[in-house]
Design a protein around this motif. Structure first.
Motif, PDB file in Angstrom:
ATOM      1  N   SER A  38       0.788  -1.378   0.033  1.00 17.20           N
ATOM      2  CA  SER A  38       0.045   0.004   0.246  1.00 17.20           C
ATOM      3  C   SER A  38       0.913   1.210  -0.006  1.00 17.20           C
ATOM      4  O   SER A  38       0.563   2.363  -0.713  1.00 17.20           O
ATOM      5  CB  SER A  38      -0.932   0.031   1.183  1.00 17.20           C
ATOM      6  N   HIS A  42       0.992   4.360  -3.153  1.00 18.47           N
ATOM      7  CA  HIS A  42       1.054   5.654  -2.979  1.00 18.47           C
ATOM      8  C   HIS A  42       2.407   6.223  -3.597  1.00 18.47           C
ATOM      9  O   HIS A  42       2.123   7.373  -4.323  1.00 18.47           O
ATOM     10  CB  HIS A  42       0.885   6.111  -1.684  1.00 18.47           C
ATOM     11  N   LEU A  82      -6.158   5.723  -5.652  1.00 18.36           N
ATOM     12  CA  LEU A  82      -5.033   6.185  -5.094  1.00 18.36           C
ATOM     13  C   LEU A  82      -5.213   7.588  -4.924  1.00 18.36           C
ATOM     14  O   LEU A  82      -4.934   8.515  -3.736  1.00 18.36           O
ATOM     15  CB  LEU A  82      -3.798   6.054  -5.736  1.00 18.36           C
ATOM     16  N   CYS A  85      -7.673   8.235  -1.873  1.00 14.04           N
ATOM     17  CA  CYS A  85      -7.093   7.368  -0.599  1.00 14.04           C
ATOM     18  C   CYS A  85      -6.245   8.630   0.169  1.00 14.04           C
ATOM     19  O   CYS A  85      -5.383   9.086  -0.259  1.00 14.04           O
ATOM     20  CB  CYS A  85      -6.269   6.317  -0.969  1.00 14.04           C
ATOM     21  N   HIS A  93      -6.743  -1.014   0.516  1.00 11.07           N
ATOM     22  CA  HIS A  93      -7.438  -0.067  -0.416  1.00 11.07           C
ATOM     23  C   HIS A  93      -8.841  -0.561  -0.933  1.00 11.07           C
ATOM     24  O   HIS A  93      -8.943  -1.868  -0.914  1.00 11.07           O
ATOM     25  CB  HIS A  93      -6.701   0.520  -1.669  1.00 11.07           C
TER      26      HIS A  93
END
Length: 126
Positions: A38, A42, A82, A85, A93
């Motif tokens: 994760s 990003h 993304l 988020c 996610h």
């Protein structure tokens, strides 16, 4: 485990000085399998939002199925996930709107063994 980049200004100064721009990034998973975590997702988003062709290279020397992978976020699926988020650290996610994967293995990669490259080590004392 976590990875944090330091001296990013120095990296950008070297790139600028040499008239280069990053087309992606590379990192290792020394004791894990070959995938994008994760946090990696990003990081890849920050590259890919600036350059849609940007890739993430993962070297995973202990993965029994593959020692490296070249990945990118799916677009629009993974990019949308993304973009929306706001979490940090390791987390899950949501699914993409179309039900597809968040990221994919790059399939059209050409390896040229004749390319010249230079490694610049910015660690102190190196």
């Amino acid at each position: 485990m976590q990875c944090q980049a330091f001296n990013e200004e120095e990296i950008h100064a070297i790139l600028s000085e040499q008239s280069l721009y990053p087309a992606g990034w590379i990192h290792t998973h020394p004791s894990q399998t070959c995938f994008l975590s994760s946090i990696d997702l990003h990081t890849q988003y920050s590259y890919q939002v600036m350059l849609p062709e940007a890739v993430a290279i993962v070297a995973a020397p202990t993965d029994p199925t593959r020692s490296y992978g070249i990945f990118r976020l799916t677009d629009p699926g993974g990019m949308d996930v993304l973009r929306e988020c706001g979490e940090s650290g390791f987390h899950t996610h949501r699914e993409t709107t179309d039900g597809g994967p968040i990221y994919e293995t790059c399939s059209r990669v050409h390896f040229n063994p004749n390319l010249r490259f230079e490694i610049v080590d910015l660690r102190s004392g190196a």
